[in-house]
Design an enzyme around this catalytic site. Structure first.
Site, short mmCIF file in Angstrom:
data_model
loop_
_atom_site.label_atom_id
_atom_site.label_comp_id
_atom_site.label_asym_id
_atom_site.label_seq_id
_atom_site.Cartn_x
_atom_site.Cartn_y
_atom_site.Cartn_z
N HIS A 1 6.84 55.46 4.01
CA HIS A 1 6.13 55.80 5.25
C HIS A 1 5.99 57.31 5.41
O HIS A 1 4.88 57.84 5.31
CB HIS A 1 6.89 55.20 6.45
N ASN B 1 3.33 50.93 8.64
CA ASN B 1 3.69 51.43 9.97
C ASN B 1 3.68 50.35 11.04
O ASN B 1 4.64 50.19 11.78
CB ASN B 1 2.76 52.56 10.41
N ILE C 1 -0.21 57.90 14.42
CA ILE C 1 1.04 57.69 15.15
C ILE C 1 2.14 57.47 14.13
O ILE C 1 1.87 57.06 13.00
CB ILE C 1 0.96 56.51 16.13
N HIS D 1 2.38 60.28 5.65
CA HIS D 1 2.34 61.44 6.55
C HIS D 1 2.37 62.78 5.81
O HIS D 1 1.49 63.62 6.00
CB HIS D 1 3.52 61.39 7.53
N HIS E 1 -1.08 53.37 5.26
CA HIS E 1 -0.28 53.70 6.43
C HIS E 1 -0.20 52.52 7.40
O HIS E 1 0.87 52.24 7.96
CB HIS E 1 -0.84 54.92 7.16
#
Length: 750
Positions: free
Chosen positions: A410, A605, A750, A415, A601
């Site tokens: 993750h 997520n 997010i 990110h 993602h």
């Protein structure tokens, strides 16, 4: 002058305003011109150069109308800045820095952390530069402050509800969680869960809160649906999907293995190609880490199939969390947490489901690492104390998987690795460049959430360090894993082939065949990957009519050079980077990047709360080692396995913190932009062919969603629901607002 191609704007008011767009109508011999802006405009005294916006036309650098060439180049110079000074709120400068802001050495010595990035020892992607002053006690580290600079348009303020989620996340972590933790202590008067039913009270009975905690929670819209008004147990978390239908299905072996291919971390499992499994750890440092699992361990549960036959027929698989964790075990086990390096061997059954054959738990040798591990193998059991031991063995595996998921799958692999692309794009690709226009939707909010993560999630004693197994070594582990990160292998087809989960098949639409046919993440993901690549191919081939135009594109070449040499500079000498000399390379690079920012993602997520919100299913810590015969812990296990299990995994306070945070992280904002959508509508370009291609992309995604829904209705595909009766929906392209366990946003928002 001809038709206007850009305009300047000056703000003489004291306050800033947000400029959405400008439209010029009735231009003689032309008609209407649209200028898509979506930018904050501060008082003119805040800027060294005038604010300029370009019409929604698209030009390669060599095709830019001569009157616009100067303005195009000057705007890029402004966005690059000069690399000096502390950035201010109104700045629009994109620059790079290492991760030297995770610690707080000036606050106390225990909060010091090493600089991550900029070395061969601890390499990392770069983050956005803020220019804050060095820490007094460690000049290599950046001092921390409440204000963390972002290029202004990366943080939209409260115009966007996605930003409000970020605000909620920050306020919850800093103010609400301490209040909730004290409330937990008061309510239960003990720091531990004693039964599985007690865990379920978080969702069924709720938690009574003191007045001061309620006053902090009540104004926050996100918590209004969690707070009851009858005065009884005012805070109640929504039941995670994994227990909504079957509250005990998570305990089964079938669900344990199903989540390896349809859970929140579905891309770690590999096909077993050699037996016994070997290690890549340095033998001189860590000894011989070859697995101690034997054929005899496995073949008792393989329905008459031998290990050799199973390997030849692609029926043996492994979830391997040994090598990443083993070097840290001695450090981890010196703290209040206790862990093993784990290997889990799996068998593909005739019905398409996986079953576990053995779990290997490895610890460091008491004398030294160089003696190799002490390993013990555990086999499935369904009765007596052996069944309790087996449940604990699975918990050690899942905790390792939870940590690897959060830190690598993750945080690092979505990110962190995307941020340098955002910076390099804004520094070198003009807003009128076709690749800037292609990639822009996939950057939305990412620098914003990443800056927040450095403040409260991955920082020293932040949420991850406090509630996950690796503690202060968390980001260090992700740095070690970054050494093996290969951009060209991040696309789904390449990833599946590398892990041995698929083989090449020219007759397939995707060019490969899955060896576990009912592999929900891979089957659904390949549909999405193919749609993205088709869209990117049509788009790139419209603007570039030959490979020569790629080489001659000065902005594209500068972008790629800086991305490799600076943004991902710790890996700049890797031979696998695309040379960026052909259309095929550009298409593949853009497809991989869009895949990472959108579908990958989404897959790792938005299932965090649906799967991990029930801490028994995905604990984040283990605090005891496996009970040995003849010990009080073993006796306790034989008498009360639930109590022993709960004393081993994540404690009550950390569970509450996890629930609160991942419940927010798993939500969609009301103004989320999903794959196939653009915030600018049809105005992002005035070229009709790319617009039509984008509409086809959107229609294709809608067709895929119908196809995925049909798959979930096929009862023969057992891995799509499992014992918990929870369909695999994480790669459905669309979603509503909230906690939906579905939907692919364009970006890491997010």
């Amino acid at each position: 002058m001809g038709v206007p191609g850009a305009f300047y704007i000056e703000n003489f008011m004291l306050g800033e305003f947000f400029l959405v767009s400008l439209t010029l109508e009735d231009i003689p011999n032309h008609g209407t011109i649209h200028f898509v802006c979506n930018s904050w405009i501060y008082n003119t005294t805040k800027y060294k150069t005038k604010r300029i916006f370009f019409a929604n036309k698209t030009y390669l650098p060599s095709e830019t109308p001569s009157p616009l060439v100067y303005y195009r180049q000057e705007e890029l110079k402004t966005l690059r800045g000069d690399g000096t000074g502390e950035r201010k709120e109104w700045d629009r400068i994109y620059d790079y820095d290492v991760y030297n802001d995770l610690g707080a050495p000036d606050k106390k010595a225990s909060l010091a952390r090493p600089v991550i990035g900029g070395s061969n020892t601890l390499p990392y992607p770069r983050r956005g530069r803020t220019g804050r002053k060095p820490a007094k006690k460690d000049p290599k580290s950046e001092s921390r402050s409440d204000f963390v600079y972002l290029p202004r348009d990366e943080s939209f303020g409260h115009l966007k509800s996605s930003d409000f989620l970020v605000y909620v996340l920050k306020s919850v972590s800093q103010n609400v969680i301490p209040q909730l933790q004290s409330a937990i202590t008061l309510q239960f008067n003990r720091p531990e869960f004693n039964t599985f039913d007690e865990v379920r009270t978080f969702y069924e009975g709720g938690i009574k809160l003191p007045t001061n905690a309620l006053s902090k929670l009540s104004p926050i819209p996100l918590f209004k649906e969690l707070l009851r008004t009858d005065g009884e147990a005012p805070l109640k978390f929504p039941p995670p999907k994994v227990i909504q239908v079957n509250q005990s299905g998570w305990m089964t072996d079938e669900e344990f293995t199903r989540e390896m291919i349809a859970g929140v971390n579905p891309h770690i499992i590999k096909r077993l190609l050699e037996f016994p499994p070997k290690s890549k750890l340095d033998r001189q440092v860590f000894g011989d880490n070859t697995s101690k699992v034997t054929k005899e361990h496995l073949q008792t549960n393989m329905c008459g199939v031998t290990v050799e036959q199973a390997i030849q027929t692609n029926r043996l698989y492994i979830l391997d969390h040994h090598d990443p964790l083993f070097p840290y075990l001695r450090k981890i086990n010196a703290t209040e947490t206790k862990a093993y390096a784990t290997r889990t061997i799996l068998f593909l059954q005739n019905d398409g489901t996986l079953k576990p054959l053995a779990i290997e738990l490895s610890s460091p040798h008491p004398q030294a690492d160089s003696f190799g591990p002490i390993s013990k193998v555990y086999l499935p059991a369904s009765e007596g104390v052996e069944a309790s031991i087996w449940l604990l063995a699975k918990a050690y595996v899942v905790v390792n998987d939870s940590c690897y998921h959060q830190l690598v799958s993750h945080w690092l692999n979505t990110h962190a690795v995307v941020e340098p692309f955002i910076i390099a794009t804004n520094r070198h690709l003009s807003v009128v460049h076709p690749i800037h226009k292609l990639l822009l939707p996939h950057y939305r909010d990412t620098m914003n959430i990443n800056s927040l993560a450095r403040s409260i999630l991955v920082n020293a004693e932040g949420i991850i360090e406090s509630t996950f197994l690796l503690g202060s070594y968390s980001i260090e582990l992700s740095s070690v894993m970054y050494k093996d990160w290969v951009f060209t292998e991040q696309g789904l087809p390449h990833d599946l082939l590398k892990r041995g989960m698929a083989v090449e098949d020219p007759t397939s639409p995707q060019g490969l065949r899955l060896l576990i046919e009912d592999y929900p993440y891979a089957a659904d993901g390949l549909e999405i990957w193919t749609a993205i690549k088709t869209w990117v191919e049509e788009y790139v081939n419209f603007y570039y009519n030959s490979d020569a135009t790629i080489v001659q594109d000065s902005e594209l070449q500068a972008f790629w050079k800086e991305l490799v040499e600076v943004g991902h500079g710790d890996l700049k000498n890797a031979t696998w980077w695309f040379k960026m000399q052909t259309r095929a390379e550009l298409i593949e690079a853009c497809t991989i990047l869009i895949w990472i920012a959108s579908a990958l993602h989404a897959a790792v997520n938005f299932g965090q709360y649906p799967y991990g919100g029930f801490i028994l299913n995905r604990p984040t810590k283990t605090r005891r080692l496996m009970p040995e015969k003849g010990t009080p812990e073993y006796d306790e296990l034989s008498k009360n396995y639930q109590k022993t299990f709960l004393r081993t995994i994540t404690p009550k306070k950390d569970t509450l913190t996890n629930l609160t945070i991942i419940e927010i992280l798993s939500r969609h904002a009301s103004d989320e932009q999903y794959l196939g959508e653009r915030i600018e509508g049809d105005l992002w370009t005035c070229d009709s062919q790319p617009l039509e291609a984008f509409k086809r992309f959107g229609r294709k995604l809608a067709e895929i969603e119908q196809k995925l829904t049909q798959r979930n209705n096929d009862e023969s595909l057992r891995n799509r629901y499992g014992p918990v009766k929870m369909p695999y929906t994480l790669l459905y392209p669309s979603s509503e607002e909230g906690l939906t366990c579905r939907g692919i946003p364009n970006s890491i928002s997010i």
